[in-house]
Design a protein around this motif. Structure first.
Motif, short mmCIF file in Angstrom:
data_model
loop_
_atom_site.label_atom_id
_atom_site.label_comp_id
_atom_site.label_asym_id
_atom_site.label_seq_id
_atom_site.Cartn_x
_atom_site.Cartn_y
_atom_site.Cartn_z
N PRO A 29 2.51 -6.92 3.79
CA PRO A 29 2.47 -5.90 2.73
C PRO A 29 2.53 -6.42 1.30
CG PRO A 29 3.87 -5.16 4.51
CD PRO A 29 3.48 -6.58 4.81
N VAL A 30 3.41 -7.38 1.00
CA VAL A 30 3.52 -7.85 -0.38
C VAL A 30 2.24 -8.55 -0.81
CG1 VAL A 30 4.76 -9.42 -1.92
CG2 VAL A 30 6.03 -8.02 -0.30
N ILE A 31 1.71 -9.38 0.06
CA ILE A 31 0.47 -10.08 -0.27
C ILE A 31 -0.67 -9.07 -0.41
CG2 ILE A 31 -1.24 -11.73 0.59
CD1 ILE A 31 1.09 -13.26 1.84
N ALA A 32 -0.66 -8.03 0.42
CA ALA A 32 -1.69 -7.00 0.33
C ALA A 32 -1.63 -6.29 -1.02
CB ALA A 32 -1.54 -6.00 1.46
N LEU A 33 -0.42 -6.05 -1.52
CA LEU A 33 -0.28 -5.40 -2.82
C LEU A 33 -0.79 -6.29 -3.95
CD1 LEU A 33 3.16 -3.62 -2.45
CD2 LEU A 33 0.89 -2.59 -2.46
N VAL A 34 -0.54 -7.58 -3.83
CA VAL A 34 -1.07 -8.52 -4.83
C VAL A 34 -2.60 -8.52 -4.75
CG1 VAL A 34 -1.18 -10.96 -5.49
CG2 VAL A 34 1.01 -9.94 -4.86
N GLY A 35 -3.13 -8.48 -3.53
CA GLY A 35 -4.58 -8.40 -3.38
C GLY A 35 -5.16 -7.13 -3.99
N LEU A 36 -4.44 -6.03 -3.81
CA LEU A 36 -4.88 -4.77 -4.41
C LEU A 36 -4.89 -4.86 -5.93
CD1 LEU A 36 -5.71 -1.82 -4.17
CD2 LEU A 36 -3.30 -1.23 -4.01
N ALA A 37 -3.88 -5.49 -6.49
CA ALA A 37 -3.86 -5.69 -7.94
C ALA A 37 -5.07 -6.51 -8.38
CB ALA A 37 -2.56 -6.37 -8.37
N GLY A 38 -5.42 -7.51 -7.58
CA GLY A 38 -6.61 -8.31 -7.88
C GLY A 38 -7.88 -7.49 -7.82
N ILE A 39 -7.96 -6.59 -6.85
CA ILE A 39 -9.13 -5.72 -6.73
C ILE A 39 -9.23 -4.83 -7.97
CG2 ILE A 39 -10.10 -3.75 -5.49
CD1 ILE A 39 -8.91 -5.02 -2.92
#
Length: 83
Positions: A29-39
């Motif tokens: 989840p935390v890495i996914a949120l960072v990925g979402l911020a990148g998107i």
């Protein structure tokens, strides 16, 4: 409420595709949120470049068009000191 339901539906669709392909979610989840911020930030790169190539201020474009999309509506007093 409609954007939340659309977002949930899109997420479920991606989950179904992952399941059909036999893969697990690609990130905790935390890495996914960072990925979402990148998107969210990445979506703004092409429009900012186009704006700059048109001879307009990229900084003004980011302040007026990108920040609201990436950060959402900020609280009214966000520019005041916390102290």
């Amino acid at each position: 409420m409609k954007p939340y339901l659309l977002s949930l539906g899109a997420g479920m669709l991606v989950g179904i595709v992952y399941s059909l392909l036999g893969v697990r979610s690609p990130a905790p989840p935390v890495i996914a949120l960072v990925g979402l911020a990148g998107i969210l930030a990445g979506e703004q790169v092409v429009p900012a470049i186009r704006h700059g190539l048109a001879g307009h201020s990229v900084v003004a474009f980011i302040e007026k068009r990108c920040l609201h999309h990436v950060l959402g509506r900020l609280p009214a007093n966000c520019d005041q000191d916390a102290g």
